[in-house]
Design a protein around this motif. Structure first.
Motif, PDB file in Angstrom:
ATOM      1  N   LYS A 177      -2.642  -4.043   9.755  1.00  0.00           N
ATOM      2  CA  LYS A 177      -3.721  -3.031   8.248  1.00  0.00           C
ATOM      3  C   LYS A 177      -3.335  -0.975   9.313  1.00  0.00           C
ATOM      4  N   LYS A 178      -2.487  -1.244  10.333  1.00  0.00           N
ATOM      5  CA  LYS A 178      -2.247   0.327  11.319  1.00  0.00           C
ATOM      6  C   LYS A 178      -0.449   0.571  10.580  1.00  0.00           C
ATOM      7  N   VAL A 179       0.027   0.031   9.949  1.00  0.00           N
ATOM      8  CA  VAL A 179       1.097   0.044   9.876  1.00  0.00           C
ATOM      9  C   VAL A 179       1.105  -0.520   8.516  1.00  0.00           C
ATOM     10  N   LEU A 180       0.210  -0.717   7.463  1.00  0.00           N
ATOM     11  CA  LEU A 180      -0.198  -0.029   6.321  1.00  0.00           C
ATOM     12  C   LEU A 180      -0.819   1.456   5.874  1.00  0.00           C
ATOM     13  N   VAL A 181      -1.661   1.568   7.369  1.00  0.00           N
ATOM     14  CA  VAL A 181      -1.907   2.782   6.760  1.00  0.00           C
ATOM     15  C   VAL A 181      -1.373   4.195   6.914  1.00  0.00           C
ATOM     16  N   ALA A 194       1.973   8.662   5.092  1.00  0.00           N
ATOM     17  CA  ALA A 194       2.863   9.148   4.736  1.00  0.00           C
ATOM     18  C   ALA A 194       3.622   9.306   3.155  1.00  0.00           C
ATOM     19  N   GLU A 195       3.346   8.155   3.048  1.00  0.00           N
ATOM     20  CA  GLU A 195       3.625   8.064   1.096  1.00  0.00           C
ATOM     21  C   GLU A 195       3.132   9.553   0.303  1.00  0.00           C
ATOM     22  N   ALA A 196       1.467   9.561   0.679  1.00  0.00           N
ATOM     23  CA  ALA A 196       0.940  10.378   0.129  1.00  0.00           C
ATOM     24  C   ALA A 196       0.901  11.430   0.875  1.00  0.00           C
ATOM     25  N   GLY A 197       0.949  12.323   1.695  1.00  0.00           N
ATOM     26  CA  GLY A 197       0.920  13.134   2.180  1.00  0.00           C
ATOM     27  C   GLY A 197      -0.700  13.429   3.007  1.00  0.00           C
ATOM     28  N   VAL A 198      -1.163  12.280   3.552  1.00  0.00           N
ATOM     29  CA  VAL A 198      -2.315  13.109   4.157  1.00  0.00           C
ATOM     30  C   VAL A 198      -2.175  12.162   5.436  1.00  0.00           C
ATOM     31  N   ALA A 199      -2.923  12.784   6.236  1.00  0.00           N
ATOM     32  CA  ALA A 199      -3.193  12.496   7.722  1.00  0.00           C
ATOM     33  C   ALA A 199      -4.061  10.517   7.841  1.00  0.00           C
ATOM     34  N   PRO A 200      -2.864   9.784   8.181  1.00  0.00           N
ATOM     35  CA  PRO A 200      -4.010   8.054   8.642  1.00  0.00           C
ATOM     36  C   PRO A 200      -5.424   8.647   8.467  1.00  0.00           C
ATOM     37  N   GLU A 201      -5.843   9.536   9.344  1.00  0.00           N
ATOM     38  CA  GLU A 201      -6.934   9.528  10.001  1.00  0.00           C
ATOM     39  C   GLU A 201      -8.228   9.336   8.287  1.00  0.00           C
ATOM     40  N   GLY A 223       7.187  -1.315   0.615  1.00  0.00           N
ATOM     41  CA  GLY A 223       7.457  -2.488   1.568  1.00  0.00           C
ATOM     42  C   GLY A 223       8.803  -2.485   2.099  1.00  0.00           C
ATOM     43  N   MET A 224       9.585  -1.502   2.328  1.00  0.00           N
ATOM     44  CA  MET A 224      10.370  -1.724   3.172  1.00  0.00           C
ATOM     45  C   MET A 224       9.838  -1.304   4.454  1.00  0.00           C
ATOM     46  N   GLU A 225       8.816  -0.588   4.941  1.00  0.00           N
ATOM     47  CA  GLU A 225       8.029  -0.479   5.940  1.00  0.00           C
ATOM     48  C   GLU A 225       7.785  -1.996   7.048  1.00  0.00           C
ATOM     49  N   ILE A 226       7.026  -2.701   5.219  1.00  0.00           N
ATOM     50  CA  ILE A 226       6.332  -3.575   5.230  1.00  0.00           C
ATOM     51  C   ILE A 226       7.484  -4.892   5.896  1.00  0.00           C
ATOM     52  N   GLU A 227       8.961  -4.763   5.350  1.00  0.00           N
ATOM     53  CA  GLU A 227       9.769  -5.881   5.795  1.00  0.00           C
ATOM     54  C   GLU A 227      10.378  -6.233   7.819  1.00  0.00           C
ATOM     55  N   ASP A 228      10.564  -4.474   8.020  1.00  0.00           N
ATOM     56  CA  ASP A 228      10.815  -4.457   9.246  1.00  0.00           C
ATOM     57  C   ASP A 228       9.962  -4.321  10.204  1.00  0.00           C
ATOM     58  N   HIS A 280      -2.077  -6.063  -4.577  1.00  0.00           N
ATOM     59  CA  HIS A 280      -3.275  -6.452  -3.468  1.00  0.00           C
ATOM     60  C   HIS A 280      -3.661  -4.856  -3.298  1.00  0.00           C
ATOM     61  N   PRO A 281      -4.332  -3.931  -3.997  1.00  0.00           N
ATOM     62  CA  PRO A 281      -4.332  -2.762  -4.368  1.00  0.00           C
ATOM     63  C   PRO A 281      -4.260  -1.944  -3.715  1.00  0.00           C
ATOM     64  N   THR A 282      -4.821  -1.831  -2.931  1.00  0.00           N
ATOM     65  CA  THR A 282      -6.010  -1.340  -1.797  1.00  0.00           C
ATOM     66  C   THR A 282      -5.252  -1.612   0.220  1.00  0.00           C
ATOM     67  N   VAL A 283      -5.352  -1.217   1.273  1.00  0.00           N
ATOM     68  CA  VAL A 283      -4.798  -1.397   2.519  1.00  0.00           C
ATOM     69  C   VAL A 283      -5.475  -2.558   3.102  1.00  0.00           C
ATOM     70  N   ASP A 284      -6.744  -2.901   2.735  1.00  0.00           N
ATOM     71  CA  ASP A 284      -7.503  -3.843   2.921  1.00  0.00           C
ATOM     72  C   ASP A 284      -7.169  -5.323   2.198  1.00  0.00           C
ATOM     73  N   THR A 285      -6.947  -5.083   0.811  1.00  0.00           N
ATOM     74  CA  THR A 285      -6.543  -6.285   0.617  1.00  0.00           C
ATOM     75  C   THR A 285      -5.316  -6.186   0.654  1.00  0.00           C
ATOM     76  N   LEU A 286      -4.133  -5.797   0.971  1.00  0.00           N
ATOM     77  CA  LEU A 286      -2.411  -6.011   0.845  1.00  0.00           C
ATOM     78  C   LEU A 286      -2.571  -6.286   2.059  1.00  0.00           C
ATOM     79  N   ALA A 287      -3.727  -5.606   3.798  1.00  0.00           N
ATOM     80  CA  ALA A 287      -3.510  -6.146   4.923  1.00  0.00           C
ATOM     81  C   ALA A 287      -3.746  -7.990   4.973  1.00  0.00           C
ATOM     82  N   GLU A 288      -4.209  -8.420   4.254  1.00  0.00           N
ATOM     83  CA  GLU A 288      -5.171  -9.777   4.224  1.00  0.00           C
ATOM     84  C   GLU A 288      -3.805 -10.536   3.792  1.00  0.00           C
ATOM     85  N   ALA A 289      -3.860  -9.990   2.732  1.00  0.00           N
ATOM     86  CA  ALA A 289      -2.898 -10.609   2.123  1.00  0.00           C
ATOM     87  C   ALA A 289      -1.318 -10.837   2.917  1.00  0.00           C
ATOM     88  N   LEU A 290      -0.836  -9.597   4.010  1.00  0.00           N
ATOM     89  CA  LEU A 290       0.006  -9.500   4.040  1.00  0.00           C
ATOM     90  C   LEU A 290      -0.202 -11.098   5.724  1.00  0.00           C
TER      91      LEU A 290
END
Length: 101
Positions: free
Chosen positions: A14-18, A23-30, A52-57, A72-82
């Motif tokens: 989940k932290k990796v996704l956040v 970073a891509e959105a230009g906002v602070a993780p918190e 996606g490349m970060e996920i792979e790495d 899985h269009p949110t961090v929460d749902t994507l983290a579960e799927a990953l």
């Protein structure tokens, strides 16, 4: 993050996704709300590719499903799927989404 896939926890994923989405959105993780859709942050297909490349790495997934971020269009749902993919569990939400197309 210097860790191997076998030592990643769900919180690590989940932290990796956040971090990647922030970073891509230009906002602070918190400042990133993990239950808001990626599109709310202006992520487009190029940003999704970068995430996606970060996920792979970091997660050690070779060739994750192309539509993973859109199915899985949110961090929460994507983290579960990953987490399920990393632990060789079926990802039902993706199959359900494919059936609706």
């Amino acid at each position: 993050m210097n860790t191997t896939t076998s030592t990643l926890t769900f919180d690590d994923v989940k932290k990796v996704l956040v971090d990647a989405v922030a970073a891509e959105a230009g906002v602070a993780p918190e400042e990133l709300a993990t239950d808001r859709p990626f599109t709310d942050y202006g992520l487009d297909s190029m940003a999704a590719l970068s995430v996606g490349m970060e996920i792979e790495d970091v997660c050690g997934l070779a060739d994750p499903p192309v539509d993973l971020l859109w199915d899985h269009p949110t961090v929460d749902t994507l983290a579960e799927a990953l987490w399920k993919l990393m632990n060789a569990e079926p990802v039902a939400a993706t199959a359900a989404a494919d059936g609706q197309r």
